[in-house]
Each structure stands twice: as structure tokens, then as C-alpha cells.
Scaffold this active site. Structure first.
Site, PDB file in Angstrom:
ATOM      1  N   CYS A 138      -5.647  -4.376 -14.007  1.00 39.98           N
ATOM      2  CA  CYS A 138      -5.396  -3.208 -13.166  1.00 39.98           C
ATOM      3  C   CYS A 138      -4.488  -3.544 -11.995  1.00 39.98           C
ATOM      4  O   CYS A 138      -4.322  -2.749 -11.077  1.00 39.98           O
ATOM      5  CB  CYS A 138      -6.704  -2.622 -12.644  1.00 39.98           C
ATOM      6  SG  CYS A 138      -7.721  -3.780 -11.693  1.00 39.98           S
ATOM      7  N   HIS A 151       0.830  -1.207   0.000  1.00 38.43           N
ATOM      8  CA  HIS A 151       0.000   0.000   0.000  1.00 38.43           C
ATOM      9  C   HIS A 151       0.861   1.252   0.000  1.00 38.43           C
ATOM     10  O   HIS A 151       0.610   2.205  -0.753  1.00 38.43           O
ATOM     11  CB  HIS A 151      -0.915  -0.017   1.233  1.00 38.43           C
ATOM     12  CG  HIS A 151      -1.718   1.237   1.402  1.00 38.43           C
ATOM     13  ND1 HIS A 151      -1.279   2.300   2.169  1.00 38.43           N
ATOM     14  CD2 HIS A 151      -2.914   1.601   0.900  1.00 38.43           C
ATOM     15  CE1 HIS A 151      -2.170   3.267   2.118  1.00 38.43           C
ATOM     16  NE2 HIS A 151      -3.179   2.861   1.367  1.00 38.43           N
TER      17      HIS A 151
END
Length: 844
Positions: free
Chosen positions: A796, A469
Site C-alpha cells: 500500500c 502528504h
């Protein structure tokens, strides 16, 4: 001819000796210090197959459907069994052994190295096919040669040739037999910067055989030298805990602890570094292109290879073990690749030194025109991220101001150099400590930390890799970041002045940016004490925007997590947004969806989503914006207000998240879908809806019903599902039949679920491979089915930023590719290149 001596080999012998041997022959002929050796020719391999009568059975065994994993495994096992179980003809055995006896009077310890021919393999995406064996003696030599031949038939090699249309009986392999260098020190040298092509030599060095560097067992020293002036720009000395050496009793390569007194000792002396740079200059001049050079230093002084190595004043004899073109340099900076199969599987040539393009990193691959060191060349390309996170000390004195001493190293996840005060974030309660211009130091980041990340000048984490992240969001925001440092939260304290370098992957004490020019640094951070309050600037995307972007039939979109980064993302000239993550909008409220609705009201929850999505839809209109519904694991919700009600799951990534949670909470899901209905009512017809972690048609049917219940007509709006599990790929017929307009691959999850590899587990991170045959098979079969039903396909996941994946998907007929914001332009160019080649192939 059964064998050819390296002294007699040139590039013209490529078909007989393969790329590795041809390169070694070229280096030898140029008078460079190369360990002596010979090549068992490709013709010898071919004659072995024919004379023993196994050719027909061998090639029949590997004539299988590569999409059938079980059949592929059986084929590889049978092919290798045939080769390993068949004796060499006596004439071949005697010739190879006679050559070995001539090498060192029959007493040599040798490296036996595969050197494939005729097969145009990508430089890194299919590494691991051909083998290398180190410290081989006479008794094991013939078996090692035969094992190299057998390695031409691994599952990956068979799969690739089948997919690319290579006939197995047209591919040959030679084998290099080369005297081992009993390396006291070894490593790799890039004769030019591996991503920019700048005239800077970058060398990495460790004790013992270079295999320790390749395996990630050790963090090497790093040296940067200006090739034009000879000035040493950087010396980073690592703590080198282990080394790989030859066991004198068994002859095997073993790992040993580095003696305490040598762990923090500099590996290369000034004289050795100077000599290495000189050799690098000669090699680059010889090939006319920047090179990735493997090297080793033998303390015993055994040079016999027609070189002047023992006349250069080094502490030992310096040998060159391999040279390959650097393929990660931007096309305008580097030269075209020389012919070389670039056998990245080789764990280090004659000493196990760094393999082909090892500096390109596992994530990087090659072949593409990548300009972001953090995405392309990977952590080790510039000597940055290292496997053990060992502390490095900057001996160059290049730091200015109060900074300069490198305290920690990790993975350079987002480029740029910036200074700021440390804000230690151990829990969400600490987020209010982060002020504009601070450097966040955390174990890892989560979506609920995004507002603080937007305020920060830089980010440092203990854990995580290039798909974490922290890495993804930092790149989107243009905030320099270093991840995977292991113990930054224990090393630093609140308020410590730090300089982080997101290109090199280093964290230093003090402000080392005082001498930086304004705006310097890829990430635009470059803050100093005087401008620490200024937010970091974005990467310059002017070259990526608008009129200058390549025209492609394959849409190239962009991934986005934070609405505030929308304008920056739109400036790339992307064809739309392939993934907008809603969980960042929800988790940034500091409350779980249930608690937010309870305390603020359902309208406020819907409005929160509308505001975030609308920001992106405005920036891209009329280009499509594909929005993923909520997909946050329970451990992220647990940190929020209301998180005490979240279930405790052993593995949240395999738990209550994605569409399964949404369907189990129809009330919350309805309020989420109401945001899309409101956006459509406002005229945002460029918004598309995407459901995550779908497993089968039942999930899709229920999601479609939820759309209708929320007042959204599924037949009039564009919506689809993500393929992130093997189940969804295998059930694609049913999913397509449920009425989706598109499917989109989430390769991070698809890879870890297919391979059973946690992508954030550093112990097994090396096994995380989005280009694994099993993953590619699931993707390609899904695309084929979708094409048959006129359903659009997209990717993606993180792999969308890799040129090898782009090439594979464009060839398979994918509709769109959605990389991270900093990779859009490179992916546009890669898609155009592949499309042009396919077009030319169709008319030739």
C-alpha cells in the site's frame, strides 16, 4: 571484428553493438547529424574474457545467492576487479587505439559509452548498471573501455539477472567511442508528448554539457511546439545557475557557475528551435514511433558526420546524440518499443545530455501505460519539476487574462490547472484563512490540514515530493497541486491571485485560466474568477469503473486518506481499500486524541472514527476496507490543541508513532479499537484492521491481546500488520506465527529505513529507490514466507503505483496491490499484462 564504425552500423547489428550503438548507426545512416565514432563490439568483450582466461573465474564469482547482500557485494567487487585488473590482448589494444587515431588524428576527446546486448532490462527501474565516461583522451581510452565492461557486473546488474534467470555468461556488452561534442548548449527533446502522445515537441535546454540537467544541478529552459503547425506554444526560461563544461587544463568534466548575464538568457534561438523540431520530425518518421532524443550544439562548427547540419542556419552545429522510443506514452497513443536496452544509466551520451527516458523521472520508470503526468512521466517529462526550483519566465504569451507569467516551478504532484486567491498557511492557526476556492500556500501540509485542503481549489508547498502528504492527499481529492517550489510562502502574499498547473508544475501570477473550456484540466479544477467559489471537480474516472476494468487474479485495491473521497475512489472499480489512514480523521478534529477524549469524551472519540470509517465502508461494501490504526508522528500532534504535552523528538519518523505509541497508551488505543467493535456490531464485516510500524512478533501478540480486550475476536475478524521496517521483514516468521491474516508493505518507510534515506530531503531524494535490490529482497522474502503459511500479502506504499514494482510483486506472488486513486486503472492493466505473460510462459 574488434571495432565497427558507426557509418557501417544498422539495427541489424544489435547483437554485436547493443541498442545504443544500433540507434546511433541508424541515425547516421539516415543522414542525421551524429558525432562520428566507432563501436568496440560485443564479440571483443567476449574474446577478452576467453583469451585472457578469466571467464571461468568471473562467472563462478558471480554465481551467488542474490538474496545474500554480503555475498552479492563480494561477487560484484571480485568480478569488476578481475576485469579491471586484466590487460587486454595486444591485438585488441592496438585495434582500438588505431581506430581512435583515425577518428581525429589521435587528438580527439571522446565519450566512452556502454551499449549492452541480450539483456532485457526495464527502462528505468535498474538504471545505473552500465557506465559512461566523458572527455576521455587517448591515455585513458583503454581503461574506460575496460571500466564499461566491468560495469556489467554491478550489484544491481548481478541481482537482476539472477532474479530474472538470465545466465551471466549469455550477456554481452559493446562500447561506443564517440567524438565529444564540446557543447555550448544541450538537452533533450520529446518528439511527441511523453505521456499523451500528442503531436507536441517538448524540448529542454541548458548551457554546457547536459550532465548538469541529469544531475539536477540546473533547471533547464522548456519549449513546447505544435508539431503540426510549427507554432511555439510555450517558452519557459529558467534561471540557470550552473553548467557542466570540460576543464581545458585537466580535460575533466567540471561544474562552473553560469555567467550572471547568461543565467536568465534564453538558451535556444527561434532558428535553433525550428531546426531541432525538424530533426525531431525526421527521427520520429524514421523510427515510426515517438522518440526521446538527446541533442547538443557545438559553437565551434565541427560537423563532419555526413549531415547537412551546417546548412540549416543555426548559431552552431546541432548534433543528435541518441534516440530512444518514449515508453511513458499510453499504449493507445504510442508505438511499441524498438529494440534497445534503454541504458538509462547513461548520463547523457556524448555530452552528458539527458539519458534514456530521463523525462520519465526517477519515480516513473517506464514500460507501463501511464496517463497521469504527475505519477508517470514525473516532473521533468513535461519540463515541469526541476531540481533547483529556478524561476521561469513565460515568453510565449500564452497566458490569458491577468496571468501568464510563471513565478515559480516545482513538482507537478496532482494534475489540473486552477486559479484562486493565495491563502498563506504558516501555522495551524492560519487554517481558518482558507475559504472555498482558495489556493493554499504552505511550507508543507500535514494531516490536520486536510479539512482546509478539501475546501481549497489548489495547493502549493515549499517542500515535499511525489510521496509527500500534500501530493498524496491532493491526488485523492482531485485538487491540483505543485510541491517543492522552495520559497512560495516567501514569494506570495495573502490574496494574491495565482494560477497553478499541476501537470507542468508551475505557479503563475494572475488568472491564466480565463480561456479554459469548462472542465478542462486533468484535475478538473480549471477555476476562473467567476467560478472560484465552486469546489474543484474530480478526475473523470468513468473509464476506470465497473464493467470496463480488467479482470486480474491479483486484487487491485486503492489507498485512501480522506473519507470524503470514498465515492470517487469506489468509482475506480478497485477491489477494495488497501489502506485507509485513520490519523486524518483524528487530526482533523484539531485536538490530540488525549485532549479530545478529555474535553469531548471517549464516546465522541470513538464516534468520530466510526463516522469516517463507515463512510468508506458504505461506499465500498461488500468490498474490503483495510483500516490502519493511528500512525501520526509527534510533530504532527504537537501542532494540535494539547500538543504542548507531546515529546520533542529529534526525528519523529523514527520515534513514538504507530503501534509502539498505541501499546504505550492502552486507554486511547482501547477507545480506537472500540470503533472497530461498534462497526462490526453494525454489520460492517468488510472492515479489516491493520497495525502500523510493527517490528516483531511481540508487537503483534500485544496488539492481538488489545483486540480481545476491546471485545473483538481475533480469530473471527480479519486483521494484520504492516511491514515497514527491515526488522519486521526479517522477523516475518514470528509475525505470521502470531496469527495475522495478512501483511502489507509500506514501501515509503521500508525504503527510507532500509537505505537510510529521508524521502523528503531534497538533497538525497535521488537515492530514494523502492526498487533497490535490498528493498526488493526484503519484500520478496516476506512474500515467500507468507505464501508458505497461507497469509495474504499486499502493498500500500507509493511504489504500488509504479509498473516496475507491480511487475516484480505479481511475479513474486503478492495477493493484492493498492495504489493511489489516480493510478488504479493503470495498475489493473499492468497486473493483467504480467499475469497473462506468466500464464503464457507456463505453457510454452
Amino acid at each position: 571484428m574488434t571495432v565497427l564504425w558507426l557509418d557501417d552500423v544498422t539495427a541489424d547489428d544489435f547483437d554485436s553493438v547493443g541498442g545504443k550503438a544500433a540507434s546511433l548507426g541508424e541515425l547516421t545512416a539516415a543522414g542525421l547529424p551524429v558525432p562520428p565514432g566507432f563501436v568496440v563490439s560485443a564479440e571483443t568483450y567476449r574474446s577478452f574474457l576467453e583469451e585472457t582466461g578469466i571467464a571461468a573465474e568471473l562467472f563462478d564469482a558471480v554465481d551467488v545467492d542474490a538474496s545474500d547482500s554480503a555475498a552479492l557485494a563480494r561477487a560484484a567487487e571480485r568480478a569488476q576487479e578481475l576485469i579491471r585488473g586484466t590487460e587486454m590482448p595486444e591485438s585488441v589494444r592496438s585495434t582500438i587505439l588505431a581506430a581512435y587515431d583515425d577518428l581525429d588524428d589521435g587528438a580527439a576527446s571522446v565519450a566512452v559509452r556502454s551499449s549492452a546486448t541480450a539483456e532485457d532490462l526495464p527502462d528505468a527501474s535498474f538504471a545505473g548498471q552500465q557506465e559512461t565516461f566523458l572527455n576521455v583522451d587517448r591515455s585513458r581510452l583503454l581503461d574506460a573501455v575496460r571500466d564499461c565492461w566491468a560495469s556489467l557486473f554491478t550489484q544491481r546488474a548481478i541481482y537482476y539477472r539472477n532474479e530474472q534467470g538470465f545466465a551471466h555468461d549469455r550477456v554481452n556488452i559493446a562500447v561506443v567511442v564517440q567524438r565529444m561534442v564540446d557543447a555550448e548548449r544541450s538537452g533533450v527533446m520529446f518528439t511527441s508528448h511523453p505521456t499523451t502522445g500528442d503531436s507536441r515537441v517538448i524540448a529542454e535546454a541548458a548551457w554546457g554539457l547536459g550532465e548538469a540537467v541529469v544531475s539536477g544541478a540546473v533547471s533547464p529552459d522548456r519549449y513546447v511546439v505544435d508539431r503540426e503547425t510549427g507554432e511555439v506554444l510555450e517558452v519557459d526560461v529558467s534561471t540557470k545557475k550552473v553548467m557542466h563544461v570540460r576543464d581545458p587544463e585537466t580535460g575533466e568534466t567540471v561544474e562552473r557557475p553560469v555567467p550572471e548575464e547568461r543565467r536568465d538568457e534564453r538558451v535556444l534561438s527561434d532558428a535553433e528551435l525550428e531546426r531541432l523540431v525538424e530533426l525531431g520530425e525526421t527521427v520520429q518518421a524514421h523510427y515510426g514511433a515517438p522518440q526521446d532524443v538527446e541533442w547538443a550544439i557545438d559553437e565551434r562548427g565541427t560537423t563532419e558526420s555526413g549531415s547537412d547540419a551546417d546548412a540549416v542556419g543555426t548559431d552552431g552545429d546541432l548534433f543528435l546524440l541518441q534516440s530512444r522510443p518514449i515508453t511513458t506514452i499510453d499504449g493507445d497513443a504510442g508505438a511499441e518499443d524498438a529494440p534497445d536496452e534503454t541504458d538509462a544509466a547513461d548520463p547523457g551520451g556524448a555530452t552528458g545530455a539527458t539519458g534514456a527516458n530521463a523525462g520519465a523521472g526517477a519515480d516513473a520508470g517506464s514500460g507501463g501505460s501511464w496517463t497521469d503526468a504527475s505519477e508517470s512521466a514525473g516532473p521533468d517529462a513535461a519540463g515541469s519539476g526541476t531540481a533547483d526550483g529556478g524561476t521561469r519566465v513565460d515568453e510565449s504569451g500564452s497566458g490569458s487574462g491577468a496571468g501568464g507569467d510563471v513565478a515559480l516551478t516545482g513538482f507537478g504532484a496532482s494534475p489540473g490547472r486552477v486559479a484562486g486567491g493565495a491563502a498563506i498557511v504558516r501555522t495551524l492557526d492560519h487554517l481558518d484563512r482558507v475559504s472555498e476556492g482558495d489556493v493554499i500556500v504552505a511550507e508543507m501540509t500535514t494531516p490536520d490540514m486536510v479539512p482546509a485542503m478539501e475546501r481549497a481549489a489548489g495547493i502549493v508547498t515549499d517542500e515535499g515530493g511525489m510521496t509527500s502528504h500534500a501530493a498524496i492527499v491532493s491526488r485523492e481529492l482531485g485538487v491540483p497541486a505543485v510541491v517543492g517550489t522552495e520559497d512560495a510562502t516567501d514569494t506570495f502574499e495573502d490574496g494574491d491571485l495565482l494560477t497553478i498547473d499541476g501537470d507542468k508544475g508551475t505557479v503563475s501570477h494572475g488568472d491564466a485560466t480565463a480561456g479554459d473550456a469548462a472542465g478542462e484540466g486533468a484535475g478538473g479544477g480549471g477555476g476562473t474568477e467567476s467560478d472560484a467559489d465552486a469546489p474543484p471537480g474530480p478526475v473523470d474516472l468513468s473509464a476506470q469503473s465497473g464493467a470496463g476494468k480488467p479482470m486480474t487474479a491479483t486484487d487491485v485495491k486503492v489507498n485512501l486518506s480522506v473519507p470524503d473521497a470514498a465515492e470517487r475512489a469506489a468509482d475506480t472499480g478497485a477491489d477494495g481499500v488497501g489502506l485507509l489512514r485513520t490519523e486524518h480523521m483524528v487530526l482533523s478534529t484539531g485536538k490530540t486524541p488525549e485532549r479530545f477524549i478529555e474535553t469531548e469524551g471517549k464516546e465522541a472519540f470513538t464516534d468520530e472514527l466510526v463516522a469516517g470509517i463507515r463512510t468508506v465502508a458504505d461506499a465500498f461494501y461488500p468490498r474490503p476496507v483495510r483500516v490502519r490504526t493511528l500512525d501520526a508522528p509527534t510533530d504532527e500532534f504537537r501542532e494540535l490543541e494539547g500538543g504542548e504535552d507531546e515529546p520533542h523528538e529529534h526525528n519523529p519518523m523514527l520515534g513514538w508513532r504507530g503501534i509502539r505509541r498505541s501499546l504505550d497508551q492502552p486507554g486511547v488505543f482501547a477507545h480506537e479499537l472500540a470503533a472497530f467493535r461498534d462497526l462490526y456490531d453494525m454489520g460492517y464485516d468488510n472492515v479489516e484492521i491493520m497495525f502500523p510500524l510493527v517490528n516483531d512478533a511481540e508487537d503483534v501478540h500485544r496488539a492481538r491481546e488489545a483486540l480481545a480486550d476491546a471485545g473483538i475476536d481475533p480469530d473471527k475478524r480479519t486483521w494484520g500488520a504492516m511491514v515497514e521496517t527491515p526488522a519486521s521483514a526479517l522477523c516475518i516468521e514470528g509475525i505470521v506465527g502470531a496469527g495475522v491474516d495478512f501483511v502489507s508493505f509500506g514501501t515509503n518507510d521500508l525504503t527510507q529505513y532500509t537505505l537510510a534515506v529521508d524521502r523528503n530531503n531534497e538533497r538525497i531524494a535521488g537515492r530514494f529507490d523502492e526498487l533497490h535490490p535490498a528493498v526488493l529482497e526484503l519484500i520478496e522474502s516476506t512474500i515467500e514466507t507468507c505464501c508458505e503459511h497461507d497469509v495474504a500479502t499486499s502493498i500500500c506504499g507509493q511504489a504500488a503505483s509504479k509498473p516496475q514494482m507491480v511487475e516484480a510483486l505479481v511475479q513474486a506472488g503478492i495477493t493484492s496491490v493498492s495504489p493511489n486513486v489516480d493510478a488504479v486503472h493503470d495498475v489493473q492493466r499492468e497486473a493483467k499484462r504480467v499475469e497473462q505473460r506468466l500464464l503464457l510462459d507456463s505453457v510454452r
